[in-house]
Design an enzyme around this catalytic site. Sequence first.
Site, mmCIF file in Angstrom:
data_model
loop_
_atom_site.group_PDB
_atom_site.id
_atom_site.type_symbol
_atom_site.label_atom_id
_atom_site.label_comp_id
_atom_site.label_asym_id
_atom_site.label_seq_id
_atom_site.Cartn_x
_atom_site.Cartn_y
_atom_site.Cartn_z
ATOM 1 N N TYR A 123 27.856 25.047 77.281
ATOM 2 C CA TYR A 123 27.444 23.686 76.932
ATOM 3 C C TYR A 123 26.551 23.089 78.013
ATOM 4 C CZ TYR A 123 28.015 18.754 75.540
ATOM 5 O OH TYR A 123 27.809 17.447 75.164
ATOM 6 N N TYR A 146 7.718 21.495 76.258
ATOM 7 C CA TYR A 146 6.931 21.158 75.058
ATOM 8 C C TYR A 146 6.077 19.910 75.315
ATOM 9 C CZ TYR A 146 8.573 24.562 71.633
ATOM 10 O OH TYR A 146 8.797 25.716 70.932
ATOM 11 N N LEU A 174 20.921 15.487 67.762
ATOM 12 C CA LEU A 174 22.302 15.374 68.245
ATOM 13 C C LEU A 174 23.139 16.603 67.897
ATOM 14 C CD1 LEU A 174 21.345 12.376 68.428
ATOM 15 C CD2 LEU A 174 23.568 11.698 67.590
ATOM 16 N N LYS A 207 22.646 22.613 77.626
ATOM 17 C CA LYS A 207 21.980 21.305 77.605
ATOM 18 C C LYS A 207 20.903 21.225 78.686
ATOM 19 C CE LYS A 207 24.240 18.988 74.347
ATOM 20 N NZ LYS A 207 23.624 18.215 73.253
ATOM 21 N N GLY A 257 31.323 17.974 62.191
ATOM 22 C CA GLY A 257 31.066 16.744 61.441
ATOM 23 C C GLY A 257 31.864 16.720 60.153
#
Length: 317
Positions: free
Chosen positions: A144, A158, A72, A148, A37
């Site tokens: 990745y 959960y 995110l 995910k 970012g």
Amino acid sequence: MSKRILVTGGAGFLGSHLCERLLVDNDVICLDNFFTGRRENIEHLLDNHRFELVRHDICERVVLEVDEVFHLACPASPVHYQRNPVRTIRTCVQGTLNVLDLAREVHAKVLIASTSEVYGDPLIHPQVESYWGNVNPIGIRACYDEGKRCAEALAVSYARQYGVQVRIARIFNTYGPRMHENDGRVVSNFIVQCLRNEAITMFGDGKQTRSFCYVDDLIEGFRRLMASDEQEPVNLGNPGEFTMLELAEKVRTLTGSRSEIVHKPLPQDDPIRRRPDITRAIERLGWKPTVALEQGLVRTIDEFRTRIERQSASPRG
Ligand code: NAD
Ligand code: UDP
């Protein structure tokens, strides 16, 4: 009603657009460790008294009083998520655990940013949410895509065990203004290469397909999914399907570029085709994309052109 909303990965490409949109009627906390970012993405929000920036790695625990969390935080481009695979999988697993613990503690609703990569190199086409995928658990994408998949498993666990309210967005390739020039994903690569009249790097024969969603459409999908009661994962993407050769041609035409295509080896486990079946999103969220590829490319190219011209005009550029 106005809410307090946490956006992890809020300084990234999607996160910054989401923060901007949510700020229209909410207080927003943007949490980011700035791995991929950038401060520039959110600079224009810093003066807004309803916006707060927290520099934090989501792999470390965090407690914040919020009503909702859009989770995110995670590098999304193969170039970046493969650079430090252990960090990527830790972010997917430990980061998501921390978000779910936070949600459990403060009774917040959570939206998990999952991905079309959970379908791997899909054996059915287009991809529906009921498909379990064809994923290589030890390939270079595993940090990745398996990460995910684990994040999804954590979220539903959960929900089952603790009653945490979770929403799962399976995001298909999304593009738009503010993608990093060095992001490494195909749309930004082709645009930057064409604007600079450099070679277009085509991996493999270019006949592999992807479906590209414009960022504003995706953000609207996020908002609707969060507001819904949807318990199951939902594909969010634009079902228009294009080969990478078609994409290169469009970008070349729209930029008026002289770039030539140069073929490079296809990376391991690169999915051959990908297109979302968005029936669930249409039926349950009343959502579908509205921006066609060319329209979205024009807007994205405009922003990249301005940014690149500004950089080359600046003394540091
Ligand atoms: P991006 O790389 O621009 O943004 C990711 C953000 O997360 C960055 O700001 C980065 O600094 C931050 N981050 C990474 N690790 C972190 C950590 N440990 N702690 C705190 N912050 C961290 O990518 P994006 O395209 O904006 O993607 C956002 C999310 O959407 C990701 O979870 C990604 O997996 C998912 N997604 C995106 C797409 C797409 O096409 N854009 C497709 C599928 C899924
Ligand atoms: N790709 C390409 N040239 C590039 C970057 C990517 O041909 O400079 C290809 C890549 O091999 C893949 C497709 O474009 O087939 C989409 O790649 P991206 O990294 O954008 O996303 P993902 O593979 O994760 O869908």
